[in-house]
Write a protein that holds these residues in place. Sequence first.
Motif, mmCIF file in Angstrom:
data_model
loop_
_atom_site.group_PDB
_atom_site.id
_atom_site.type_symbol
_atom_site.label_atom_id
_atom_site.label_comp_id
_atom_site.label_asym_id
_atom_site.label_seq_id
_atom_site.Cartn_x
_atom_site.Cartn_y
_atom_site.Cartn_z
ATOM 1 N N ASP A 167 28.348 37.762 58.465
ATOM 2 C CA ASP A 167 29.590 36.986 58.303
ATOM 3 C C ASP A 167 29.318 35.486 58.153
ATOM 4 O OD1 ASP A 167 30.945 39.353 58.574
ATOM 5 O OD2 ASP A 167 31.490 39.036 60.668
ATOM 6 N N LYS A 168 28.439 34.948 59.017
ATOM 7 C CA LYS A 168 28.206 33.498 58.996
ATOM 8 C C LYS A 168 27.434 33.067 57.758
ATOM 9 C CE LYS A 168 28.680 32.564 63.915
ATOM 10 N NZ LYS A 168 27.976 32.346 65.195
ATOM 11 N N CYS A 169 26.426 33.859 57.367
ATOM 12 C CA CYS A 169 25.676 33.499 56.156
ATOM 13 C C CYS A 169 26.567 33.675 54.925
ATOM 14 C CB CYS A 169 24.408 34.349 56.033
ATOM 15 S SG CYS A 169 23.217 33.976 57.332
ATOM 16 N N GLY A 170 27.422 34.693 54.956
ATOM 17 C CA GLY A 170 28.369 34.895 53.851
ATOM 18 C C GLY A 170 29.323 33.719 53.733
ATOM 19 N N LYS A 171 29.735 33.190 54.889
ATOM 20 C CA LYS A 171 30.639 32.031 54.903
ATOM 21 C C LYS A 171 29.938 30.829 54.264
ATOM 22 C CE LYS A 171 33.687 29.622 58.122
ATOM 23 N NZ LYS A 171 34.102 29.514 59.524
ATOM 24 N N TYR A 177 36.360 35.844 54.997
ATOM 25 C CA TYR A 177 36.111 36.461 56.294
ATOM 26 C C TYR A 177 36.720 37.856 56.369
ATOM 27 C CZ TYR A 177 36.407 37.618 61.173
ATOM 28 O OH TYR A 177 36.301 38.284 62.359
ATOM 29 N N PRO A 178 36.086 38.864 56.964
ATOM 30 C CA PRO A 178 34.673 38.861 57.346
ATOM 31 C C PRO A 178 33.809 39.118 56.124
ATOM 32 C CG PRO A 178 35.669 40.966 57.919
ATOM 33 C CD PRO A 178 36.739 40.143 57.259
ATOM 34 N N ALA A 179 32.710 38.403 56.007
ATOM 35 C CA ALA A 179 31.941 38.420 54.758
ATOM 36 C C ALA A 179 31.024 39.647 54.617
ATOM 37 C CB ALA A 179 31.112 37.142 54.658
ATOM 38 N N GLY A 180 30.775 40.358 55.730
ATOM 39 C CA GLY A 180 29.825 41.471 55.696
ATOM 40 C C GLY A 180 30.000 42.428 54.521
ATOM 41 N N PRO A 181 31.192 43.026 54.365
ATOM 42 C CA PRO A 181 31.379 43.987 53.268
ATOM 43 C C PRO A 181 31.169 43.352 51.883
ATOM 44 C CG PRO A 181 33.142 44.184 54.886
ATOM 45 C CD PRO A 181 32.351 42.968 55.263
ATOM 46 N N GLU A 182 31.544 42.083 51.736
ATOM 47 C CA GLU A 182 31.402 41.386 50.451
ATOM 48 C C GLU A 182 29.918 41.092 50.161
ATOM 49 O OE1 GLU A 182 33.504 41.173 48.272
ATOM 50 O OE2 GLU A 182 33.092 39.446 46.981
ATOM 51 N N VAL A 183 29.180 40.671 51.193
ATOM 52 C CA VAL A 183 27.734 40.449 51.035
ATOM 53 C C VAL A 183 27.104 41.766 50.556
ATOM 54 C CG1 VAL A 183 25.554 40.003 52.261
ATOM 55 C CG2 VAL A 183 27.559 38.581 52.742
ATOM 56 N N ALA A 184 27.500 42.864 51.201
ATOM 57 C CA ALA A 184 26.935 44.183 50.857
ATOM 58 C C ALA A 184 27.254 44.555 49.408
ATOM 59 C CB ALA A 184 27.474 45.240 51.812
ATOM 60 N N ARG A 185 28.484 44.273 48.990
ATOM 61 C CA ARG A 185 28.898 44.616 47.624
ATOM 62 C C ARG A 185 28.100 43.801 46.598
ATOM 63 N NH1 ARG A 185 32.016 43.107 43.685
ATOM 64 N NH2 ARG A 185 32.612 41.143 44.700
ATOM 65 N N LEU A 186 27.973 42.493 46.851
ATOM 66 C CA LEU A 186 27.234 41.632 45.931
ATOM 67 C C LEU A 186 25.745 41.979 45.919
ATOM 68 C CD1 LEU A 186 29.081 38.327 46.838
ATOM 69 C CD2 LEU A 186 29.045 39.380 44.561
ATOM 70 N N ALA A 187 25.225 42.388 47.086
ATOM 71 C CA ALA A 187 23.787 42.702 47.210
ATOM 72 C C ALA A 187 23.369 43.841 46.291
ATOM 73 C CB ALA A 187 23.454 43.052 48.655
ATOM 74 N N GLU A 188 24.326 44.710 45.959
ATOM 75 C CA GLU A 188 24.003 45.886 45.129
ATOM 76 C C GLU A 188 23.383 45.504 43.787
ATOM 77 O OE1 GLU A 188 27.496 48.331 44.711
ATOM 78 O OE2 GLU A 188 27.602 48.627 46.896
ATOM 79 N N GLY A 213 18.547 32.303 63.246
ATOM 80 C CA GLY A 213 17.771 31.477 62.323
ATOM 81 C C GLY A 213 18.142 31.693 60.864
ATOM 82 N N LEU A 214 18.818 32.781 60.578
ATOM 83 C CA LEU A 214 19.168 33.071 59.176
ATOM 84 C C LEU A 214 20.134 32.043 58.584
ATOM 85 C CD1 LEU A 214 19.474 36.966 59.332
ATOM 86 C CD2 LEU A 214 17.819 35.658 57.982
ATOM 87 N N LYS A 215 21.013 31.504 59.452
ATOM 88 C CA LYS A 215 22.002 30.527 58.941
ATOM 89 C C LYS A 215 21.299 29.292 58.383
ATOM 90 C CE LYS A 215 23.867 30.265 62.849
ATOM 91 N NZ LYS A 215 24.199 30.757 64.180
ATOM 92 N N CYS A 237 22.453 37.362 48.580
ATOM 93 C CA CYS A 237 23.058 38.431 49.403
ATOM 94 C C CYS A 237 22.074 39.585 49.589
ATOM 95 C CB CYS A 237 24.340 38.958 48.752
ATOM 96 S SG CYS A 237 25.694 37.788 48.860
ATOM 97 N N ALA A 238 21.399 39.969 48.508
ATOM 98 C CA ALA A 238 20.445 41.091 48.588
ATOM 99 C C ALA A 238 19.272 40.732 49.500
ATOM 100 C CB ALA A 238 19.951 41.458 47.193
ATOM 101 N N SER A 239 18.808 39.485 49.424
ATOM 102 C CA SER A 239 17.688 39.059 50.272
ATOM 103 C C SER A 239 18.112 39.011 51.734
ATOM 104 C CB SER A 239 17.189 37.674 49.846
ATOM 105 O OG SER A 239 16.859 37.671 48.476
ATOM 106 N N LEU A 240 19.337 38.553 51.970
ATOM 107 C CA LEU A 240 19.867 38.477 53.339
ATOM 108 C C LEU A 240 20.016 39.882 53.926
ATOM 109 C CD1 LEU A 240 21.293 36.930 55.681
ATOM 110 C CD2 LEU A 240 23.428 37.194 54.395
ATOM 111 N N GLU A 241 20.643 40.758 53.160
ATOM 112 C CA GLU A 241 20.846 42.138 53.626
ATOM 113 C C GLU A 241 19.497 42.793 53.932
ATOM 114 O OE1 GLU A 241 23.856 45.490 52.099
ATOM 115 O OE2 GLU A 241 22.147 45.250 50.757
ATOM 116 N N THR A 242 18.523 42.545 53.079
ATOM 117 C CA THR A 242 17.192 43.130 53.269
ATOM 118 C C THR A 242 16.543 42.601 54.544
ATOM 119 O OG1 THR A 242 16.992 43.278 50.890
ATOM 120 C CG2 THR A 242 14.962 43.517 52.145
ATOM 121 N N ALA A 243 16.645 41.286 54.776
ATOM 122 C CA ALA A 243 16.032 40.700 55.979
ATOM 123 C C ALA A 243 16.633 41.312 57.239
ATOM 124 C CB ALA A 243 16.219 39.181 55.973
#
Length: 332
Positions: A167-171, A177-188, A213-215, A237-243
């Motif tokens: 959520d915070k990195c997506g922001k 908000y919440p960015a999680g599902p959107e990060v996941a969608r873009l990561a595809e 530390g990711l932020k 997004c893909a790199s974040l999701e992977t980490a």
Amino acid sequence: MIVLGIETSCDETGCGIVDENYRVLGQSLYSQVATHARFGGVVPEVAARAHLEKIDPVVRAALEEAQLAADAVDVIAYTRGPGLMGPLLVGTSFAQGLSKALNKPLMGLNHLEGHLASAYLTDPNLKLPFLALLVSGGHTELVHVGEGLEFRLLGQTRDDAAGEAFDKCGKILGLGYPAGPEVARLAETGRRDFLTLPHALMERGNLEFSFSGLKTAVTREIEKLGASISDHIPDVCASLETAIVDVLISKTRWALEACDENRLIVAGGVAANNYLRSRMAELARKEGVHLVLPEKKFCGDNGVMMAAAAQKRLELGKWPASGAVTAGLSWE
Ligand code: KG4
Ligand code: ZN
């Protein structure tokens, strides 16, 4: 035995009705996400008011779907904590009122125990003990659940939860908000090796997590990219999701080894993440472990999981005759 479960710990007003075979008879969920989106996070006072408004219609809708009169329910279960004080009070008062009015017993349960119980809805025959990875907006924990429903916390996050990191990195990337599902969608459609982001506390066998530390790392990478960031949002997004998922997978593998367990469940809002689900399936295949992934609709907060948690306690006789369950959770 029919249990009606109520969930109001954060920003979802949920009710679920579940029988002793973990069959869902009725369910209803009102999400306040749209209400809180404009504030960029959950506002506790606003959440409490929304619960107050929705709890009665939500419970009625679940009963209607189950085609049951309220007095056909045998036990009322509700989320006692952890969560936001105001929202919890609304659910607690409603459950207490319902229990008194119908003269039915009341079970106050831990919200995290509810998340874990979402696995029984997918696999009603799931045997204890098992290892659980609980990943949500507020929690990231590896928990061993013993034969008698003893909860042993093996490791947890020292700072941000996995969902919070999404959520915070997506922001920071300008997502809503919440960015999680959107990060996941873009990561595809992104490149998973575009950035190398920090993987914290990765000494072999370390079951603690740290995602804060990711932020800073994402902020620095965005600065480096300058104007070209607009072409690389899916890659970041893909790199974040992977980490995040890399860390969750390694630590789950170490925890399986540490407790020599061959049953694994993944629960909580982040368990809805497709990449995490496929990597977990791959891990389970390699390790020869029985994996249970709850249906995505039961990964986020809901009332059905609370009713399932109550059914498990009834099944195991882990319900103090005196009334509300207050003991048995070592990780509170
Ligand atoms: O369990 P939950 O509904 O609420 C808490 O108890 O925290 O979890 C919500 C969290 C949020 O951080 C949300 O962004 C995250 O779960 N989430 C996801 C996905 N769906 C929900 N994160 C990554 N990928 C998803 N598909
Ligand atoms: Zn939750």
